[in-house]
Design an enzyme around this catalytic site. Structure first.
Site, PDB file in Angstrom:
ATOM      1  CB  SER A 136      -0.520  -0.132   1.292  1.00 30.85           C
ATOM      2  OG  SER A 136      -1.444   1.325   1.736  1.00 30.85           O
ATOM      3  CE1 TYR A 149      -3.597  -2.193   5.719  1.00 28.95           C
ATOM      4  CE2 TYR A 149      -3.518  -0.274   5.448  1.00 28.95           C
ATOM      5  CZ  TYR A 149      -3.571  -1.048   4.249  1.00 28.95           C
ATOM      6  OH  TYR A 149      -3.921  -1.624   3.215  1.00 28.95           O
TER       7      TYR A 149
HETATM    8  P1  NDP Z   1     -11.226  -5.924   0.618  1.00 27.59           P
HETATM    9  O1  NDP Z   1     -11.971  -5.875   2.758  1.00 27.59           O
HETATM   10  O2  NDP Z   1     -13.256  -5.577  -0.038  1.00 27.59           O
HETATM   11  O3  NDP Z   1     -11.057  -7.053   0.666  1.00 27.59           O
HETATM   12  C1  NDP Z   1     -10.095  -8.109   1.986  1.00 27.59           C
HETATM   13  C2  NDP Z   1     -10.221  -9.807   1.207  1.00 27.59           C
HETATM   14  O4  NDP Z   1      -8.921  -9.794   2.372  1.00 27.59           O
HETATM   15  C3  NDP Z   1     -11.247  -9.876   1.743  1.00 27.59           C
HETATM   16  O5  NDP Z   1     -11.340 -11.685   0.311  1.00 27.59           O
HETATM   17  C4  NDP Z   1     -11.238 -11.239   2.241  1.00 27.59           C
HETATM   18  O6  NDP Z   1     -11.813 -12.440   3.099  1.00 27.59           O
HETATM   19  C5  NDP Z   1      -9.749 -11.331   2.802  1.00 27.59           C
HETATM   20  N1  NDP Z   1      -9.151 -11.213   4.133  1.00 27.59           N
HETATM   21  C6  NDP Z   1      -9.312 -10.437   5.377  1.00 27.59           C
HETATM   22  N2  NDP Z   1      -8.753 -11.256   6.685  1.00 27.59           N
HETATM   23  C7  NDP Z   1      -8.584 -12.525   6.097  1.00 27.59           C
HETATM   24  C8  NDP Z   1      -8.304 -13.468   6.952  1.00 27.59           C
HETATM   25  N3  NDP Z   1      -7.861 -13.763   8.114  1.00 27.59           N
HETATM   26  N4  NDP Z   1      -8.478 -14.724   5.825  1.00 27.59           N
HETATM   27  C9  NDP Z   1      -8.913 -14.837   4.834  1.00 27.59           C
HETATM   28  N5  NDP Z   1      -9.253 -13.933   4.276  1.00 27.59           N
HETATM   29  C10 NDP Z   1      -8.537 -12.494   4.699  1.00 27.59           C
HETATM   30  O7  NDP Z   1     -10.105  -5.175   0.723  1.00 27.59           O
HETATM   31  P2  NDP Z   1      -9.333  -4.154  -0.768  1.00 27.59           P
HETATM   32  O8  NDP Z   1      -9.782  -5.763  -1.688  1.00 27.59           O
HETATM   33  O9  NDP Z   1      -9.656  -3.396  -0.824  1.00 27.59           O
HETATM   34  O10 NDP Z   1      -7.784  -5.082  -0.063  1.00 27.59           O
HETATM   35  C11 NDP Z   1      -7.071  -6.409  -0.002  1.00 27.59           C
HETATM   36  C12 NDP Z   1      -4.824  -5.450  -0.043  1.00 27.59           C
HETATM   37  O11 NDP Z   1      -5.461  -4.469  -1.026  1.00 27.59           O
HETATM   38  C13 NDP Z   1      -5.190  -6.005   1.492  1.00 27.59           C
HETATM   39  O12 NDP Z   1      -4.010  -6.313   1.032  1.00 27.59           O
HETATM   40  C14 NDP Z   1      -4.931  -3.820   1.036  1.00 27.59           C
HETATM   41  O13 NDP Z   1      -4.404  -4.232   2.241  1.00 27.59           O
HETATM   42  C15 NDP Z   1      -4.467  -3.605   0.028  1.00 27.59           C
HETATM   43  N6  NDP Z   1      -4.893  -2.507  -0.221  1.00 27.59           N
HETATM   44  C16 NDP Z   1      -6.377  -2.087  -0.278  1.00 27.59           C
HETATM   45  C17 NDP Z   1      -6.207  -0.890  -1.195  1.00 27.59           C
HETATM   46  C18 NDP Z   1      -7.648   0.030  -0.620  1.00 27.59           C
HETATM   47  O14 NDP Z   1      -7.582   1.382  -1.002  1.00 27.59           O
HETATM   48  N7  NDP Z   1      -8.484  -0.807  -1.119  1.00 27.59           N
HETATM   49  C19 NDP Z   1      -5.246   0.740  -1.007  1.00 27.59           C
HETATM   50  C20 NDP Z   1      -3.816  -0.454  -0.918  1.00 27.59           C
HETATM   51  C21 NDP Z   1      -3.603  -1.665  -0.226  1.00 27.59           C
HETATM   52  P3  NDP Z   1     -12.483 -12.970   4.357  1.00 27.59           P
HETATM   53  O15 NDP Z   1     -13.153 -11.574   4.707  1.00 27.59           O
HETATM   54  O16 NDP Z   1     -13.773 -13.435   3.280  1.00 27.59           O
HETATM   55  O17 NDP Z   1     -11.761 -13.937   5.147  1.00 27.59           O
HETATM   56  C1  8X3 Z   2      -4.974   1.437   1.468  1.00 21.40           C
HETATM   57  C2  8X3 Z   2      -4.844   3.228   1.561  1.00 21.40           C
HETATM   58  O1  8X3 Z   2      -4.638   5.317   2.180  1.00 21.40           O
HETATM   59  O2  8X3 Z   2      -6.557   4.156   2.884  1.00 21.40           O
HETATM   60  O3  8X3 Z   2      -4.416   0.983   2.001  1.00 21.40           O
HETATM   61  O4  8X3 Z   2      -3.903   3.611   3.551  1.00 21.40           O
HETATM   62  S1  8X3 Z   2      -4.982   4.426   2.599  1.00 21.40           S
END
Ligand code: NDP
Ligand code: 8X3
Length: 250
Positions: A136, A149
């Site tokens: 991120s 985070y």
């Molecule tokens: P979502 O919340 O939409 O998706 C997160 C996914 O992670 C879900 O499928 C969830 O599945 C899975 N997950 C979380 N905890 C667990 C666990 N303990 N075991 C198994 N699976 C888990 O978020 P995003 O798609 O946005 O996030 C995906 C990645 O991208 C993350 O690593 C996030 O930090 C990163 N990211 C996101 C950004 C954003 O702005 N959205 C920006 C930068 C990075 P389930 O709950 O079904 O287990």
């Molecule tokens: C997710 C993006 O800016 O909320 O990693 O940290 S931010």
């Protein structure tokens, strides 16, 4: 030609789900993981036999091992690991944070990612495969409330570079994708289900979409084998940088 196999952690939502869809659409087989079985079943119903749902909590090493041991024969040769499962919890300052939330982020974003990577490395080396880690912008730039985070994502960024170094000469590629604001369930999770907070954050901002990031995952995954993207940072045009802050006397 042999069909390539990817495992995408956290494919029940957001970037992971979109990545699974993009990879299957491009002819890959995908092992899609997450805790919400009904969502993985729906994905399997939509994408067909090229998608294998594997339900587990990434923090549960025994469950991860059991799911990988139980893979159908044709899904066993994993070429690509997309370490996507992750979360942020809380938006407040460190001094008001809940320690349990900090531990959940470390357990999920760091410890679980490390464990699954460790387990899959021998096979990835054997197949000259690839790892794509979702970090991120929070790993590179501090912002209020980012605390642990951001710390977990800085770990992921540095781990990726260190893996590249250790994997020198193996042909294994390691990439980090550092997105800024992507509209997914991320903020809903971060705020404990506060739909208004999530909608307000994204409203009028034209954030990136999960499909935008999935296209990047697919692009990296399909680059010629002599190319490695070390690190790729993406933001919506609407997002940029804020300045330093100064606390003054009196
Ligand atoms: P979502 O919340 O939409 O998706 C997160 C996914 O992670 C879900 O499928 C969830 O599945 C899975 N997950 C979380 N905890 C667990 C666990 N303990 N075991 C198994 N699976 C888990 O978020 P995003 O798609 O946005 O996030 C995906 C990645 O991208 C993350 O690593 C996030 O930090 C990163 N990211 C996101 C950004 C954003 O702005 N959205 C920006 C930068 C990075 P389930 O709950 O079904 O287990
Ligand atoms: C997710 C993006 O800016 O909320 O990693 O940290 S931010």
């Amino acid at each position: 030609m042999r069909v390539k196999t990817a495992i995408v952690t956290g494919a029940t939502s957001g970037i992971g789900e979109a990545s699974a869809r993009a990879l299957v659409g491009a002819g890959w087989q995908v092992i899609a993981t997450g805790r919400r079985a009904e969502r993985l079943d729906a994905l399997a119903a939509a994408l067909g036999e090229r998608l294998h749902p594997a339900v587990f909590d990434v923090r549960d090493e025994a469950a991860v091992a059991a799911a990988l041991d139980a893979l159908p024969e044709r899904f066993r040769g994993i070429d690509l690991l997309v370490n996507n499962a992750g979360l942020a919890l809380g938006t407040g300052p460190a001094q008001h944070a809940d320690l349990a939330q900090w531990k959940t982020m470390i357990d999920t974003n760091v410890t679980a990612l490390v464990a699954i990577t460790h387990r899959l490395l021998p096979g990835l080396i054997a197949r000259k495969g690839a790892i794509i880690n979702l970090a991120s912008i929070a790993g590179s730039y501090p912002y209020p409330g980012g605390n642990v985070y951001g710390g977990t994502k800085a770990f992921v960024q540095q781990l990726s570079l260190m893996l590249r170094t250790d994997l020198h000469g193996t042909g294994v590629r390691v990439s980090t994708i550092d997105p800024g604001m992507v509209e997914t369930e991320f903020t809903l999770v971060r705020t404990g289900g506060d739909r208004d907070a999530s909608d307000t954050l994204y409203a009028g901002a034209e954030p990136m979409t999960a499909a935008d990031i999935a296209a990047t995952v697919l692009w990296i995954a399909t680059l010629p084998p002599h190319l490695n993207v070390n690190r790729l940072e993406l933001m919506p045009v609407s997002q940029s940088f804020a300045g330093f802050q100064v606390a003054r006397h009196g």
